[in-house]
Each structure stands twice: as structure tokens, then as C-alpha cells.
Scaffold this active site. Structure first.
Site, PDB file in Angstrom:
ATOM      1  N   ASN A  77      23.240  35.982  57.753  1.00 28.93           N
ATOM      2  CA  ASN A  77      23.764  37.182  58.420  1.00 28.93           C
ATOM      3  C   ASN A  77      22.646  38.191  58.662  1.00 28.93           C
ATOM      4  OD1 ASN A  77      25.698  38.879  59.581  1.00 28.93           O
ATOM      5  ND2 ASN A  77      26.132  39.911  57.648  1.00 28.93           N
TER       6      ASN A  77
ATOM      7  N   HIS B 232      18.771  34.649  65.308  1.00 29.59           N
ATOM      8  CA  HIS B 232      19.732  35.278  64.400  1.00 29.59           C
ATOM      9  C   HIS B 232      20.441  34.168  63.643  1.00 29.59           C
ATOM     10  CE1 HIS B 232      22.410  38.516  62.984  1.00 29.59           C
ATOM     11  NE2 HIS B 232      23.310  37.540  62.924  1.00 29.59           N
ATOM     12  N   CYS B 233      20.330  34.188  62.318  1.00 31.67           N
ATOM     13  CA  CYS B 233      20.879  33.114  61.492  1.00 31.67           C
ATOM     14  C   CYS B 233      22.205  33.553  60.873  1.00 31.67           C
ATOM     15  CB  CYS B 233      19.882  32.730  60.394  1.00 31.67           C
ATOM     16  SG  CYS B 233      20.483  31.394  59.328  1.00 31.67           S
ATOM     17  N   PRO B 234      23.322  32.897  61.215  1.00 27.87           N
ATOM     18  CA  PRO B 234      24.617  33.288  60.627  1.00 27.87           C
ATOM     19  C   PRO B 234      24.700  32.992  59.139  1.00 27.87           C
ATOM     20  CG  PRO B 234      24.839  31.276  61.922  1.00 27.87           C
ATOM     21  CD  PRO B 234      23.462  31.792  62.175  1.00 27.87           C
TER      22      PRO B 234
END
Length: 383
Positions: free
Chosen positions: A170, A165-167
Site C-alpha cells: 500500500n 505502486h505496490c498494493p
């Protein structure tokens, strides 16, 4: 009507309030907003402050603008495709049939629940297991997890071929958008490289005071610094993900080898470099550089090395994998060192970005005070 399992009830009891979830979702967009603000400022600084106000040669100005806008367009295209691509989730075929689901929910003994799951999994292309050899089942989504599928607590769903999951986007990076993510890193690196290569000449001129101090000086100096820092960080991440593509691994599988019925095998999904690349980018080279979906397969099933071998042959392959030559051990050490360097570079980039932001604010305040003092002095002299 049957009640859901105890662990699901516990999860529902511990679920945050709607207001808290809304605030959390809003905060998740802060990194994306930050990136877009930086990109927006870089566009203004390059096009207006550099090309319009600083560059005097029309031929140079036009060539710079053409190259810049090509890199910019591809970067934004890939970036927004990564953000807005909905993560692919398991199909209904991986859910338990109604009768088996009722039995599973009523049953409290884990071994009996596993027998129910094994019975359903016989008709599914599922070959990976938990570390303890059990069928991988998600109690929140209530589905048998396909191979390479994992539950994302941030997206609150199971994601096919989940990488991470890449912030910064998002979004979950997985089967539906992994190609877009790799292209986003590639075009972001190209975008930063174009800026650094074309700005460095005027950066040096402003730094050595060969050009007069104008309002463009601040933008050009910081544009070069920011682009260089982002280039170092993004190229490191891009190199790592290209290595993963060549090995046909996800980030999760790189740190924890997938477990099959014959045991863990970190190369379980590797089919050779060419087929590994084709699985992500597709088998038609004309689509490789475009942020359009061309990955092979459906995300639910993957070709594996050992599932069609008998138990003795599979164990022989796993033992040979364990007896690695010295040079492979050396490569593994280099890989671990590279991951450590990547972590250090990312931390350095984050700290530097925060310091640069602080320095920018100080410079702006100082410049504002200087301009006000100059204006007051001129006003006094005029009187």
C-alpha cells in the site's frame, strides 16, 4: 487572484467525496492485512505447531528457531520499512515561480505554456521529455517533473524515481524505498526457503503417516504448501527487479523507454553494472543487506549518457543501440518470455491461494463436523 487551469478545475469537480476517499483508503489496506495475517499464522504454525509440539530433539528445535527468527526479523524489518517510508516528492525548486505560474495559468495556448515551462526548466537538471518532446509538467502537483518522476494517482502525488505502486505494501515504490522493496523481496524469499527446507521432513512424515495425526498435521501440511507457492512467486519478482537494478531502470522505464532531447533511449541512465547497483544500494557494502537508506543521489537529478554529447554523437549512439547483434535480440526474446512466465506464475499463485483458502475452510468445517460426531458417538457409548 488567478484561477487554476481548466484541467485542474475539472479534476477538482470530479474528485470523490471525503467518505468515498476514506473507504478507498481503508480498502487499500486489505492486501497488507492479508499478508500480515498469513505471516502471523506462519509464525504460529512454525514456532508452536512444528517446533514446540512436533520436533522432539532439543538441539534441532533450537537451531530451527534461531535460523527462523533471523530470517523472520529481517523480513519484517524490510517489509515495514517499505510500507511506512514516505514517498519522496519533488522539492519546491521544481515549482513555477509566482510570476511564471500566473502567466501559465492565464495562458490557454499549449505552445505558449511550453515556452514558459522551457524558460523555467533551463535552470533545472531536467533532461527527459514527453513522447512529443514537451517539458514534463504535472498539473495536479503543479511542478515540473524531475527526470524519472511520475504522478501516482493512488498516492495523489508525484513520486521521485517512481517504479510502481505496490498494493501489497500500500505504498509507492520509488527513490525513498526502492532498496527496502528489493530487500523485502529477498528476505521474503529467504523466509519462505527456510520454512520449506526445515518443514519438508515433517511434511513427508505426516503425508506418509509416519507420525500420528495431531492438530499440528494440518498446520504443517499447509505451511509447506503456502511457503512453496509464495517462494516461487516472490523469487520470480525478485529476479526481475535485480535485473532492473543491474540495468538501472525502473519498471516504468522497462516498458516505456525514457525520452531525452535526442530521442528515446532505454539505457539512458545506465552507468555500468557496478555503478548501477551502487545507485540503489550505496557505495558501502556493509549497508547493502540492511534495510537502512543508503542509495546515492537526491532523487531529483541523475547522470545520463547522452546529455553531454552533441546531437550527431548522440544520434550515432542511438543508431548503434538500434543495430543489435542476433544474440542480444535472442536475450530480448528471453526477457519477454520471462515477463510472460512471471505474469503466469503470479496469476497461478493468486488462483492457487484462493483455492487453498477455500480448501482450508472446507477442511476446517469437515474436521469440526467429524469432531462433533465423534464426541456424540462417545457420549452415546458412555450412556
Amino acid at each position: 487572484m488567478t484561477s487554476p487551469p481548466a484541467n485542474v478545475l475539472h479534476g477538482l469537480k470530479m474528485a470523490p467525496s471525503p467518505a468515498l476517499r476514506c473507504c478507498k483508503r481503508a480498502l487499500n489496506w486489505v492486501p497488507v492485512l492479508f499478508i500480515n495475517l498469513v505471516v502471523g499464522w506462519s509464525y504460529y504454525a512454525y514456532v508452536v505447531e512444528l517446533c514446540v509440539y512436533t520436533i522432539l530433539n532439543n538441539a534441532e528445535r533450537i537451531s530451527y528457531l534461531v535460523i527462523f527468527h533471523i530470517a523472520f526479523a529481517m523480513f519484517i524489518w524490510a517489509y515495514w520499512k517499505t510500507i511506512w517510508s514516505t514517498p519522496a516528492s519533488p522539492s519546491k525548486a521544481f515549482g513555477l515561480p509566482r510570476q511564471e505560474k500566473e502567466l501559465y495559468e492565464r495562458e490557454e495556448r499549449a505552445e505558449v505554456q511550453q515556452e514558459i515551462l522551457k524558460k523555467v526548466a533551463r535552470s533545472l537538471p531536467v533532461y527527459t521529455r514527453t513522447a512529443g518532446g514537451a517539458i514534463r509538467y504535472c498539473n495536479y502537483c503543479q511542478v515540473i517533473k524531475p527526470d524519472r518522476c511520475h504522478h501516482c494517482s493512488t498516492c495523489e502525488m508525484c513520486v521521485l524515481k517512481m517504479d510502481h505502486h505496490c498494493p501489497w505494501v500500500n505504498n509507492c515504490v520509488g527513490f525513498s524505498n526502492y532498496k527496502y522493496f528489493v530487500l523485502f523481496l529477498a528476505y521474503a524469499s529467504l523466509y519462505c526457503a527456510v520454512i520449506c527446507a526445515t518443514v519438508v521432513r515433517y511434511f513427508i512424515k505426516f503425508w506418509t503417516k509416519q507420525l500420528a495425526d495431531t492438530h499440528a498435521k494440518f498446520h504443517i501440511l499447509f505451511l509447506f504448501f503456502v511457503a512453496a507457492l509464495f517462494f516461487i512467486s516472490i523469487v520470480s519478482l525478485l529476479t526481475y527487479h535485480l535485473w532492473l537494478v543491474g540495468k538501472n531502470r525502473t519498471t516504468i522505464e522497462a516498458f516505456r523507454a525514457p525520452v531525452f532531447t535526442n530521442g528515446p533511449d532505454k539505457n539512458g541512465f545506465s552507468l555500468g553494472f557496478g555503478r548501477n547497483v551502487a545507485e540503489v544500494f550505496g557505495d558501502q557494502a556493509k549497508y547493502w543487506i540492511l534495510p537502512v537508506f543508503s542509495s546515492l543521489g537526491d532523487g531529483h537529478s541523475f547522470v545520463t549518457r547522452l546529455v553531454h554529447l552533441d546531437h550527431e554523437q548522440a544520434n550515432s549512439v542511438l543508431q548503434q543501440n538500434g543495430k543489435r547483434p542476433v544474440f542480444l535480440l535472442f536475450l530480448n526474446i528471453l526477457h519477454q518470455f520471462f515477463l510472460l512466465c512471471l505474469l503466469c506464475v503470479n496469476l497461478y499463485s493468486l488462483i492457487t491461494a484462493l483455492l487453498m483458502e477455500r480448501l482450508t475452510l472446507v477442511c476446517l468445517v469437515t474436521m469440526g463436523n467429524t469432531q462433533r460426531m465423534t464426541a456424540k458417538r462417545k457420549l452415546m457409548e458412555a450412556r
